[in-house]
Design a protein around this motif. Structure first.
Motif, PDB file in Angstrom:
ATOM      1  N   THR A 275       0.831  -1.208   0.000  1.00 13.32           N
ATOM      2  CA  THR A 275       0.000   0.000   0.000  1.00 13.32           C
ATOM      3  C   THR A 275       0.867   1.261   0.000  1.00 13.32           C
ATOM      4  O   THR A 275       0.537   2.257  -0.652  1.00 13.32           O
ATOM      5  CB  THR A 275      -0.922   0.011   1.233  1.00 13.32           C
ATOM      6  OG1 THR A 275      -0.126  -0.087   2.425  1.00 13.32           O
ATOM      7  CG2 THR A 275      -1.888  -1.156   1.184  1.00 13.32           C
ATOM      8  N   GLN A 278       2.285   1.686  -3.492  1.00  8.55           N
ATOM      9  CA  GLN A 278       1.269   2.187  -4.424  1.00  8.55           C
ATOM     10  C   GLN A 278       1.071   3.693  -4.242  1.00  8.55           C
ATOM     11  O   GLN A 278       0.963   4.437  -5.219  1.00  8.55           O
ATOM     12  CB  GLN A 278      -0.056   1.457  -4.208  1.00  8.55           C
ATOM     13  CG  GLN A 278      -1.171   1.884  -5.157  1.00  8.55           C
ATOM     14  CD  GLN A 278      -0.818   1.669  -6.612  1.00  8.55           C
ATOM     15  OE1 GLN A 278      -0.317   0.611  -6.990  1.00  8.55           O
ATOM     16  NE2 GLN A 278      -1.070   2.670  -7.447  1.00  8.55           N
ATOM     17  N   GLY A 279       1.037   4.160  -2.992  1.00  8.12           N
ATOM     18  CA  GLY A 279       0.919   5.586  -2.748  1.00  8.12           C
ATOM     19  C   GLY A 279       2.114   6.353  -3.282  1.00  8.12           C
ATOM     20  O   GLY A 279       1.965   7.450  -3.849  1.00  8.12           O
ATOM     21  N   ASP A 282       1.775   6.608  -7.017  1.00  4.01           N
ATOM     22  CA  ASP A 282       0.764   7.603  -7.419  1.00  4.01           C
ATOM     23  C   ASP A 282       1.343   9.012  -7.435  1.00  4.01           C
ATOM     24  O   ASP A 282       1.193   9.752  -8.414  1.00  4.01           O
ATOM     25  CB  ASP A 282      -0.439   7.544  -6.467  1.00  4.01           C
ATOM     26  CG  ASP A 282      -1.274   6.279  -6.660  1.00  4.01           C
ATOM     27  OD1 ASP A 282      -1.123   5.638  -7.720  1.00  4.01           O
ATOM     28  OD2 ASP A 282      -2.050   5.943  -5.753  1.00  4.01           O
ATOM     29  N   MET A 287      -0.336  11.128 -10.401  1.00  3.42           N
ATOM     30  CA  MET A 287      -1.708  10.645 -10.423  1.00  3.42           C
ATOM     31  C   MET A 287      -2.424  11.022  -9.121  1.00  3.42           C
ATOM     32  O   MET A 287      -1.788  11.357  -8.121  1.00  3.42           O
ATOM     33  CB  MET A 287      -1.725   9.116 -10.599  1.00  3.42           C
ATOM     34  CG  MET A 287      -1.061   8.646 -11.886  1.00  3.42           C
ATOM     35  SD  MET A 287      -0.775   6.850 -11.902  1.00  3.42           S
ATOM     36  CE  MET A 287      -2.446   6.243 -11.663  1.00  3.42           C
ATOM     37  N   VAL A 288      -3.741  10.947  -9.161  1.00  6.31           N
ATOM     38  CA  VAL A 288      -4.540  11.192  -7.960  1.00  6.31           C
ATOM     39  C   VAL A 288      -4.376  10.002  -7.010  1.00  6.31           C
ATOM     40  O   VAL A 288      -4.370   8.845  -7.441  1.00  6.31           O
ATOM     41  CB  VAL A 288      -6.027  11.386  -8.324  1.00  6.31           C
ATOM     42  CG1 VAL A 288      -6.860  11.584  -7.067  1.00  6.31           C
ATOM     43  CG2 VAL A 288      -6.190  12.573  -9.274  1.00  6.31           C
ATOM     44  N   PHE A 289      -4.224  10.290  -5.720  1.00  4.12           N
ATOM     45  CA  PHE A 289      -4.071   9.208  -4.743  1.00  4.12           C
ATOM     46  C   PHE A 289      -5.298   8.303  -4.757  1.00  4.12           C
ATOM     47  O   PHE A 289      -6.435   8.764  -4.789  1.00  4.12           O
ATOM     48  CB  PHE A 289      -3.880   9.778  -3.342  1.00  4.12           C
ATOM     49  CG  PHE A 289      -2.528  10.371  -3.117  1.00  4.12           C
ATOM     50  CD1 PHE A 289      -1.402   9.568  -3.092  1.00  4.12           C
ATOM     51  CD2 PHE A 289      -2.377  11.740  -2.939  1.00  4.12           C
ATOM     52  CE1 PHE A 289      -0.145  10.110  -2.883  1.00  4.12           C
ATOM     53  CE2 PHE A 289      -1.132  12.295  -2.721  1.00  4.12           C
ATOM     54  CZ  PHE A 289      -0.011  11.480  -2.699  1.00  4.12           C
ATOM     55  N   THR A 290      -5.039   7.007  -4.713  1.00  9.95           N
ATOM     56  CA  THR A 290      -6.133   6.030  -4.751  1.00  9.95           C
ATOM     57  C   THR A 290      -6.263   5.230  -3.457  1.00  9.95           C
ATOM     58  O   THR A 290      -7.258   4.521  -3.292  1.00  9.95           O
ATOM     59  CB  THR A 290      -5.911   5.045  -5.915  1.00  9.95           C
ATOM     60  OG1 THR A 290      -4.644   4.387  -5.747  1.00  9.95           O
ATOM     61  CG2 THR A 290      -5.921   5.768  -7.250  1.00  9.95           C
ATOM     62  N   ASN A 291      -5.261   5.342  -2.565  1.00 16.08           N
ATOM     63  CA  ASN A 291      -5.294   4.467  -1.387  1.00 16.08           C
ATOM     64  C   ASN A 291      -4.743   5.112  -0.123  1.00 16.08           C
ATOM     65  O   ASN A 291      -4.142   4.421   0.707  1.00 16.08           O
ATOM     66  CB  ASN A 291      -4.534   3.170  -1.691  1.00 16.08           C
ATOM     67  CG  ASN A 291      -3.032   3.415  -1.842  1.00 16.08           C
ATOM     68  OD1 ASN A 291      -2.609   4.524  -2.158  1.00 16.08           O
ATOM     69  ND2 ASN A 291      -2.250   2.384  -1.592  1.00 16.08           N
TER      70      ASN A 291
END
Length: 519
Positions: A275, A278-279, A282, A287-291
């Motif tokens: 996780t 992934q942040g 992003d 990119m826009v944060f998704t998590n």
């Protein structure tokens, strides 16, 4: 977070890996296929190693062998015996190294599973027991495959070498015979699995061949000036920095460009939850944060209460929560060192049993003491490498107050400086192993975005590259022995038999194998 050179270091014995056993089962198969011999047998400095061969009969202009030569004057080389001996020895090295490393990994996995079973339900226990049996069968298959691979490679090389010498004459074919035999023996790599790609191994062995070729070029009058830059004292560290930039960028941005076993190794020693990665991906990719919520939940699960700002410009709070950058470096270093120790135990101890078997019986304290010191030093390298990867990115992000892909590539470049902790004789092996991984990852990324020409997408190109590389390596082994380190030559001579000097023509009349190989 590169593993020490090692898989296919069994192959480095015939030619690494790149690469090392970890407590994680998958990473062992990765490192086994890349460099364990190259990582462990190169214990002396290159200059000291080469000095062992300056007075070798192969460097003499006198075509006749000296009286003290290990080649009998009656040339009592028995062809069949040499072929069978090389095949058996090659099999023993391949099966021994692969089996030993895989066994270490299997024992680690079984220990972890047994701990889980104590608190698990009966259905999970039965499932774990079934997996144990499957793992043992897989270990035996892999051990057999790699034994057959190296046994076939050694037997094929010696067979072709003998056949060409018998047909064309030993002296007339001396300068090119090993080149052809090494190339013909290369496709034995297919015995590890017809559908198993070995791109990293092929690239690593090719780079080893390039190093040997460059050493030959440095010696020659024609190419000496061209190859002079290759003598740079810290070139190995520079290569490691280049490799680190690609490998660590791929670790954050595109893990699919890395082999599964190597990716598993990086995730283990990178020490960060998926996780968090992934942040980080992003924000680096714009990119826009998704998590962000998942990251906060993860930190809460380990007792850290952190609130993340969706408008953040630098990801320090994502990487280490409420810790300072410096505090995170030191706490991560301690944990990384604990993770690194199991990696280097088999890297040092298994070759000690094989290469230094006589010294281990005569003076065990000295050999084991050196192995323990090597384990501690190499573990410090790996843990420092992993820790510095995070501190360098934090420093650069804070200086420029931004985070993007070029910044990640630049920030991970100086991570390779940690290689200076390692012993000089091991640095080149590690840097070449990591560079081979970086090259594979780079071309995979290029192919993913459509920048790789279609004509380069050759099926089983790994076998072609490996065969070319082994041709060069075996040619150097037969004709330019002084470009090898003495400990490599000891292993190769034990497997293939010491090649006679170029000007010496053996006559096969009598069988007397006692003096054909000396240690």
């Amino acid at each position: 977070m590169p593993p020490p050179p090692a898989e296919d270091a069994a192959v480095s014995a015939t030619a690494s890996s790149s690469a090392a056993a970890t407590a994680d089962g998958d990473s062992v198969s990765c490192s086994t296929n890349h460099v364990i011999f190259s990582d462990a047998v190169a214990e002396e400095e290159a200059d000291a190693d080469r000095s062992d061969h300056r007075n070798c009969s192969h460097n003499s202009s006198d075509p006749s062998p000296p009286a003290s030569s290990s080649y009998p004057r009656d040339a009592n080389h028995d062809k069949v015996t040499r072929i069978v001996s090389a095949s058996i020895k090659g099999f023993s090295i391949g099966a021994g190294l692969k089996g030993g490393l895989s066994l270490f990994s299997l024992l680690s996995r079984l220990t972890r599973r047994r701990r889980r079973r104590r608190s698990s339900v009966d259905s999970i226990r039965k499932l774990s027991a079934g997996r144990d049996g499957e793992d043992i069968v897989l270990l035996m298959k892999e051990t057999l495959r790699y034994g057959l691979f190296l046994g076939t490679f050694a037997g094929t090389f010696v067979s072709v070498d003998e056949i060409i010498a018998a047909i064309g004459g030993h002296r007339r074919t001396a300068r090119w015979r090993a080149l052809v035999a090494g190339g013909i023996a290369g496709p034995s790599l297919l015995l590890t699995g017809l559908n198993t790609q070995h791109n990293s191994l092929a690239i690593y062995i090719f780079m080893r061949a390039a190093v040997l070729a460059s050493r030959c070029g440095i010696k020659s009058k024609r190419f000496g000036d061209i190859c002079k830059p290759l003598t740079w004292a810290h070139g190995d560290i520079f290569l490691m920095c280049l490799a680190s930039s690609q490998i660590l960028s791929a670790y954050i941005l595109n893990q699919d460009s890395l082999p599964p076993s190597y990716k598993s190794f990086l995730n283990k020693h990178g020490g960060k939850d998926m996780t968090i990665l992934q942040g980080l991906k992003d924000i680096t990719s714009g990119m826009v944060f998704t998590n962000l919520e998942k990251i906060e939940e993860y930190y809460k699960s380990i007792g850290v209460d952190v609130t993340l700002d969706p408008q953040m410009k630098i990801p320090c709070s994502i990487v280490h929560g409420n810790q300072s950058c410096g505090g995170h470096f030191f706490s991560f270093l301690i944990e990384a060192y604990k993770r690194a120790l199991p990696v280097y135990l088999p890297v040092y101890l298994i070759p000690a049993l094989i290469v230094h078997r006589r010294g281990l019986l005569n003076n065990p304290l000295t050999i084991l003491g050196k192995s323990a010191a090597g384990i501690a030093r190499s573990s410090l390298f790996l843990s420092t490498y992993c820790s510095s990867a995070w501190i360098w990115t934090c420093i650069l992000f804070r200086i420029f107050q931004k985070c993007n892909i070029p910044m990640v590539a630049i920030a991970t470049f100086p991570t390779g400086l940690a290689l200076a902790i390692e012993k000089k004789s091991r640095r080149l092996e590690i840097s070449l192993y990591c560079l081979s991984r970086a090259i594979e990852s780079f071309f995979t990324c290029m192919a993913d975005v459509g920048y790789l020409p279609q004509f380069l997408n050759i099926k089983r190109a790994d076998v072609a590259v490996f065969s070319l590389s082994t041709a060069i390596i075996m040619h150097c082994y037969a004709q330019e022995r002084d470009v090898f380190r003495s400990k490599y030559l000891n292993v190769l001579d034990w497997v293939f038999g010491v090649p006679p000097p170029p000007g010496y023509t053996p006559r096969y009349k009598h069988i007397n194998m006692r003096n054909t190989v000396r240690f």
